[in-house]
Design a protein around this motif. Structure first.
Motif, PDB file in Angstrom:
ATOM      1  N   GLY A 134     -24.420  62.434  -6.964  1.00  0.00           N
ATOM      2  CA  GLY A 134     -25.534  61.569  -6.434  1.00  0.00           C
ATOM      3  C   GLY A 134     -25.117  60.286  -7.041  1.00  0.00           C
ATOM      4  O   GLY A 134     -26.380  59.443  -7.615  1.00  0.00           O
ATOM      5  N   ILE A 135     -23.998  60.007  -7.310  1.00  0.00           N
ATOM      6  CA  ILE A 135     -23.434  58.995  -8.283  1.00  0.00           C
ATOM      7  C   ILE A 135     -23.143  57.604  -6.625  1.00  0.00           C
ATOM      8  O   ILE A 135     -22.735  57.976  -5.559  1.00  0.00           O
ATOM      9  CB  ILE A 135     -21.957  58.866  -9.273  1.00  0.00           C
ATOM     10  N   THR A 136     -23.727  57.136  -6.440  1.00  0.00           N
ATOM     11  CA  THR A 136     -23.784  55.346  -5.631  1.00  0.00           C
ATOM     12  C   THR A 136     -22.307  54.290  -5.257  1.00  0.00           C
ATOM     13  O   THR A 136     -21.506  54.301  -4.812  1.00  0.00           O
ATOM     14  CB  THR A 136     -25.562  55.071  -5.956  1.00  0.00           C
ATOM     15  N   THR A 137     -22.837  53.828  -7.194  1.00  0.00           N
ATOM     16  CA  THR A 137     -22.106  52.593  -6.944  1.00  0.00           C
ATOM     17  C   THR A 137     -20.862  52.083  -7.967  1.00  0.00           C
ATOM     18  O   THR A 137     -21.600  53.617  -8.606  1.00  0.00           O
ATOM     19  CB  THR A 137     -23.006  51.451  -7.378  1.00  0.00           C
ATOM     20  N   LEU A 138     -20.747  51.597  -8.306  1.00  0.00           N
ATOM     21  CA  LEU A 138     -19.237  52.227  -9.992  1.00  0.00           C
ATOM     22  C   LEU A 138     -20.057  51.535 -10.509  1.00  0.00           C
ATOM     23  O   LEU A 138     -19.469  52.283 -12.273  1.00  0.00           O
ATOM     24  CB  LEU A 138     -17.819  50.793  -9.089  1.00  0.00           C
ATOM     25  N   PRO A 169      -9.756  46.604  -2.618  1.00  0.00           N
ATOM     26  CA  PRO A 169     -10.949  45.952  -2.790  1.00  0.00           C
ATOM     27  C   PRO A 169     -11.157  46.649  -4.331  1.00  0.00           C
ATOM     28  O   PRO A 169     -10.553  47.844  -4.608  1.00  0.00           O
ATOM     29  CB  PRO A 169     -11.748  46.625  -1.893  1.00  0.00           C
ATOM     30  N   ILE A 170     -11.455  46.028  -5.718  1.00  0.00           N
ATOM     31  CA  ILE A 170     -11.695  46.097  -6.708  1.00  0.00           C
ATOM     32  C   ILE A 170     -12.528  46.858  -6.700  1.00  0.00           C
ATOM     33  O   ILE A 170     -12.426  48.106  -7.786  1.00  0.00           O
ATOM     34  CB  ILE A 170     -11.960  45.259  -7.565  1.00  0.00           C
ATOM     35  N   TYR A 171     -13.555  47.449  -6.290  1.00  0.00           N
ATOM     36  CA  TYR A 171     -14.903  48.150  -6.814  1.00  0.00           C
ATOM     37  C   TYR A 171     -14.959  48.953  -5.869  1.00  0.00           C
ATOM     38  O   TYR A 171     -16.533  49.638  -6.366  1.00  0.00           O
ATOM     39  CB  TYR A 171     -16.251  47.042  -7.137  1.00  0.00           C
ATOM     40  N   GLU A 172     -14.151  49.443  -4.996  1.00  0.00           N
ATOM     41  CA  GLU A 172     -14.661  50.667  -3.630  1.00  0.00           C
ATOM     42  C   GLU A 172     -13.906  51.853  -4.625  1.00  0.00           C
ATOM     43  O   GLU A 172     -13.108  52.418  -4.406  1.00  0.00           O
ATOM     44  CB  GLU A 172     -14.136  50.457  -2.428  1.00  0.00           C
ATOM     45  N   ASN A 173     -14.485  52.647  -6.141  1.00  0.00           N
ATOM     46  CA  ASN A 173     -14.262  53.555  -6.089  1.00  0.00           C
ATOM     47  C   ASN A 173     -14.628  54.808  -6.438  1.00  0.00           C
ATOM     48  O   ASN A 173     -14.675  56.271  -6.357  1.00  0.00           O
ATOM     49  CB  ASN A 173     -14.737  53.056  -8.010  1.00  0.00           C
ATOM     50  N   TYR A 233      -4.418  43.820 -10.665  1.00  0.00           N
ATOM     51  CA  TYR A 233      -3.757  44.599  -9.888  1.00  0.00           C
ATOM     52  C   TYR A 233      -3.646  44.851  -9.000  1.00  0.00           C
ATOM     53  O   TYR A 233      -3.069  45.631  -8.010  1.00  0.00           O
ATOM     54  CB  TYR A 233      -3.303  46.253 -11.065  1.00  0.00           C
ATOM     55  N   PHE A 234      -4.725  45.570  -8.525  1.00  0.00           N
ATOM     56  CA  PHE A 234      -5.713  46.775  -7.171  1.00  0.00           C
ATOM     57  C   PHE A 234      -5.732  45.007  -6.450  1.00  0.00           C
ATOM     58  O   PHE A 234      -5.402  44.829  -5.067  1.00  0.00           O
ATOM     59  CB  PHE A 234      -6.957  46.231  -7.932  1.00  0.00           C
ATOM     60  N   THR A 235      -5.919  43.172  -6.535  1.00  0.00           N
ATOM     61  CA  THR A 235      -6.021  43.218  -5.792  1.00  0.00           C
ATOM     62  C   THR A 235      -4.362  42.369  -5.089  1.00  0.00           C
ATOM     63  O   THR A 235      -4.663  42.349  -4.498  1.00  0.00           O
ATOM     64  CB  THR A 235      -6.420  41.549  -5.937  1.00  0.00           C
ATOM     65  N   LYS A 236      -2.952  42.465  -6.036  1.00  0.00           N
ATOM     66  CA  LYS A 236      -1.932  42.182  -5.944  1.00  0.00           C
ATOM     67  C   LYS A 236      -1.267  43.640  -4.732  1.00  0.00           C
ATOM     68  O   LYS A 236      -0.222  43.118  -3.866  1.00  0.00           O
ATOM     69  CB  LYS A 236      -1.592  42.360  -6.919  1.00  0.00           C
ATOM     70  N   GLY A 239     -14.559  40.119  -7.399  1.00  0.00           N
ATOM     71  CA  GLY A 239     -13.539  39.183  -7.783  1.00  0.00           C
ATOM     72  C   GLY A 239     -14.162  39.697  -9.739  1.00  0.00           C
ATOM     73  O   GLY A 239     -14.314  40.818 -10.679  1.00  0.00           O
ATOM     74  N   ILE A 240     -13.254  38.960  -9.993  1.00  0.00           N
ATOM     75  CA  ILE A 240     -12.485  38.623 -11.620  1.00  0.00           C
ATOM     76  C   ILE A 240     -13.736  37.569 -12.211  1.00  0.00           C
ATOM     77  O   ILE A 240     -14.176  36.468 -12.189  1.00  0.00           O
ATOM     78  CB  ILE A 240     -11.159  38.099 -11.553  1.00  0.00           C
ATOM     79  N   LEU A 241     -14.363  38.495 -13.891  1.00  0.00           N
ATOM     80  CA  LEU A 241     -15.180  37.267 -14.685  1.00  0.00           C
ATOM     81  C   LEU A 241     -14.754  37.441 -15.366  1.00  0.00           C
ATOM     82  O   LEU A 241     -13.745  37.451 -16.125  1.00  0.00           O
ATOM     83  CB  LEU A 241     -16.069  38.332 -14.630  1.00  0.00           C
TER      84      LEU A 241
END
Length: 500
Positions: free
Chosen positions: A356-360, A343-347, A336-339, A88-90
């Protein structure tokens, strides 16, 4: 040499510097011996204490997500047992360390260095003296490329190269999407690395030359020429005449000793791995600080790769106005992503994960280290040219070509590009590639300009910062980077709307 790196005392994982086999006993500094319960590759994470399901995994001193199952000390920590915390947006609150900001502000422009550059009529400084061909529309790309190839035979004097920057846009666009294309083209036409520019139009496109000219404002009319192909009986012949005029005008330009305060660097990473956040990116952060201490400017972009680490940047904003601008940039990009229904965080990319990088959060906490430690002085819209020294944030995507082009358009004369996986690409300005690990630097010598992996061998950040800063000044003074030697030049415009 140690086989693991414990980045922060609060971390419950460490980064493996070498391959670790299942059953191997590893000594972790400040922790003790850990028995590996899995085979773990370099750049990947190993738990140094038991982590319960739902508990945060800590790296760089910050959460990079939560455990999706119970993780025993010695286990490999990656996508199979770790997921992002982001959603979400924080809402954000400005919580600066004011004393630190004031101290850093007092150190800006406290040092002096010089390089040899081309001082343009408007006072801006180029580090190259190239002739650029800028098409207004993709329809004339082939003409631009052919003109550049032929005109290369006429290079003389101080001219470095004739380059055609082809792209697919300039027509069949609407609204802000078309507006952004025109702004980026304007920025490149006026870039100081170009000693002369031929603006090549078709004639019937939305962003034709007559439409584009008002965007230019004041410009050096001796150094910018225009050609509408539909109005010419022989656009090749006429184009070569104009290019010869530009070459004649720019070939007499000479480099002058220029203060380093005139230098603007773009900060970009791509194909990151588990070492990027502990070698190349923090090294570039120190370079950003060094440039700012000399009165210069750095620009950080890749907004999606700030998500999860954005509060670190927000709390370094020099005042609440810049903080609010940063919040607007971050939330605007999420919107911009949500419009788009994305998904915002699938980077993190497959290459990121393999490295070796796992999450955003994992990626962003490493990525934002390129910004160093100085205050954020300015927030730029896409295509906006910076007019403030110090650290600038730029609204642009993470895509390598789009982001690097955006950095050039905003005024960067050189882009520092860190990478753990390697890439041959370039952008409209010299693109200095910095490897995060020794294997990449050794394998891709024709791509990589500098090896930050030496940090893993015990070299100090201070020594490497001194070394790389000197190399950057040499590049600013004319030394070619590897992509230039290979003849690579790329540009990409951020597509944000429908295509008619």
């Amino acid at each position: 040499m140690a086989k693991t790196l414990h980045i922060h005392s609060a971390d419950n994982v460490v980064v493996c510097l070498e391959s670790i086999v299942k059953g191997e006993v590893v000594l972790v500094e400040g922790v003790g011996e850990i028995t590996a319960l899995d085979k773990i590759e370099p750049g990947h994470k190993i738990a140094i204490k038991d982590i319960n399901k739902g508990e945060d995994v800590i790296k760089y001193g910050y959460p990079i997500g939560h455990a999706t199952e119970d993780i025993k000390a010695g286990r490999w920590v990656h996508t199979h047992n770790l997921a992002t915390n982001l959603e979400g947006i924080l809402d954000y609150k400005y919580s600066p360390e004011k004393a630190d900001i004031e101290e850093k502000l007092s150190k800006m422009s406290s040092k002096r260095a010089t390089f040899n550059g081309y001082v343009r009529k408007n006072g801006k400084v180029g580090i190259r003296n190239e002739i650029w061909i800028i098409p207004t529309v993709g329809c004339v790309n082939n003409i631009a490329t052919k003109l550049a190839k032929i005109a290369g035979n006429y290079i003389k004097g101080s001219i470095d190269e004739v380059v055609a920057f082809t792209h697919n846009y300039g027509c069949s666009q609407t609204g802000d999407d078309q507006e952004h294309t025109r702004i980026i083209l304007k920025d490149l036409i006026k870039h100081p690395n170009a000693g002369g520019v031929l603006v090549l139009g078709l004639g019937c496109e939305n962003s034709n030359i007559d439409v584009l000219k008002p965007y230019l404002g004041e410009y050096d009319r001796e150094r910018v020429r225009f050609l509408v192909c539909q109005d010419s009986e022989d656009e090749m012949e006429e184009g070569l005449v104009l290019l010869k005029e530009l070459i004649d005008a720019a070939s007499e330009d000479v480099r002058e000793t220029v203060d380093a305060c005139k230098l603007t660097i773009g900060l970009k990473c791509g194909g990151s791995d588990g070492f990027s956040g502990i070698t190349a990116n923090p090294l570039v952060g120190r370079i950003s600080d060094r440039i700012i201490e000399h009165g210069g400017t750095s620009i950080l972009t890749e907004v999606p790769e700030m998500f999860g680490a954005e509060t670190i940047l927000m709390n370094r904003c020099k005042d609440e106005t810049i903080f609010n601008d940063t919040v607007s940039m971050i939330n605007g990009f999420k919107d911009y992503f949500t419009k788009q229904g994305e998904p915002i965080y699938e980077n993190p990319s497959p290459g990121n994960k393999q490295g070796g990088i796992t999450t955003l959060e994992d990626k962003s906490l490493g990525c934002t280290q390129k910004s160093g430690g100085y205050p954020v002085m300015n927030v730029l819209e896409y295509g906006e040219v910076t007019d403030k020294s110090g650290l600038n944030l730029l609204c642009a995507p993470g895509n390598d070509l789009c982001a690097a082009t955006a950095l050039a358009a905003s005024g960067a004369q050189i882009v520092l590009f860190t990478t753990g996986r390697g890439t041959p690409f370039a952008c409209p300005v010299p693109t200095l590639k910095i490897a995060s690990n020794n294997t990449l630097a050794e394998k891709k010598k024709k791509w990589i300009d500098y090896n930050a992996g030496k940090i893993l061998n015990g070299c100090s950040f201070d020594d490497l910062t001194d070394e790389l800063f000197v190399q950057i000044l040499r590049v600013a003074s004319g030394e070619k980077v590897k992509s230039e030697i290979a003849g690579f030049h790329d540009m990409a415009i951020w597509k944000r709307g429908v295509t008619l």
